[in-house]
Design an enzyme around this catalytic site. Sequence first.
Site, mmCIF file in Angstrom:
data_model
loop_
_atom_site.group_PDB
_atom_site.id
_atom_site.type_symbol
_atom_site.label_atom_id
_atom_site.label_comp_id
_atom_site.label_asym_id
_atom_site.label_seq_id
_atom_site.Cartn_x
_atom_site.Cartn_y
_atom_site.Cartn_z
ATOM 1 N N ASP A 107 1.006 -1.063 0.081
ATOM 2 C CA ASP A 107 0.130 0.292 0.077
ATOM 3 C C ASP A 107 0.803 1.341 0.055
ATOM 4 O OD1 ASP A 107 -2.451 1.782 0.599
ATOM 5 O OD2 ASP A 107 -2.471 1.389 1.859
ATOM 6 N N ASP A 119 0.113 5.200 0.952
ATOM 7 C CA ASP A 119 -0.639 5.406 1.917
ATOM 8 C C ASP A 119 -0.486 5.419 3.806
ATOM 9 O OD1 ASP A 119 -0.681 8.499 0.215
ATOM 10 O OD2 ASP A 119 -2.649 7.521 0.057
#
Length: 155
Positions: A10, A12
Amino acid sequence: MTAPRAVVFDLDGTLVDSRHDLAEAVNRTRGELGLAPIALAEVLGMVGQGARELVRKALGGAPPVELLERALAIFLARYEPICTERTRPYPGVSALLAEEALRRPLAVLTNKPERPTRLILERFGWTPRFRHVIGGDTLAARKPRGLVIARDRSY
């Protein structure tokens, strides 16, 4: 246990701390719509399900479709130019990516739109490390919240 053949990250909150740039874009959007700014902590509670959902929550949760579409366009236009101003990699991430890229293919799977995702990767010199970059607007379906991929045998 067998080592993974690929690793999907991922963006953020995993590779980068982007909260300040996201909050700035949210508050610029709210300002253009005549709304007061909201606190960083409040914005953080809205992040995680992509730009549309972030904007929807920033408008109070149930805006008319026309307002949501207008606000989303404003947000994206305000976020992209500033998406790397205060966004920073977490400590050790650059070294980790360099090491892992030597061992196996890497990918990014995020609900952030693809264009700002690529700008962030480029800013930190990470673009060559990732075989695939999939943003929230890359495919018809988005990444489910909390998705953890342990093994991908397609590589």
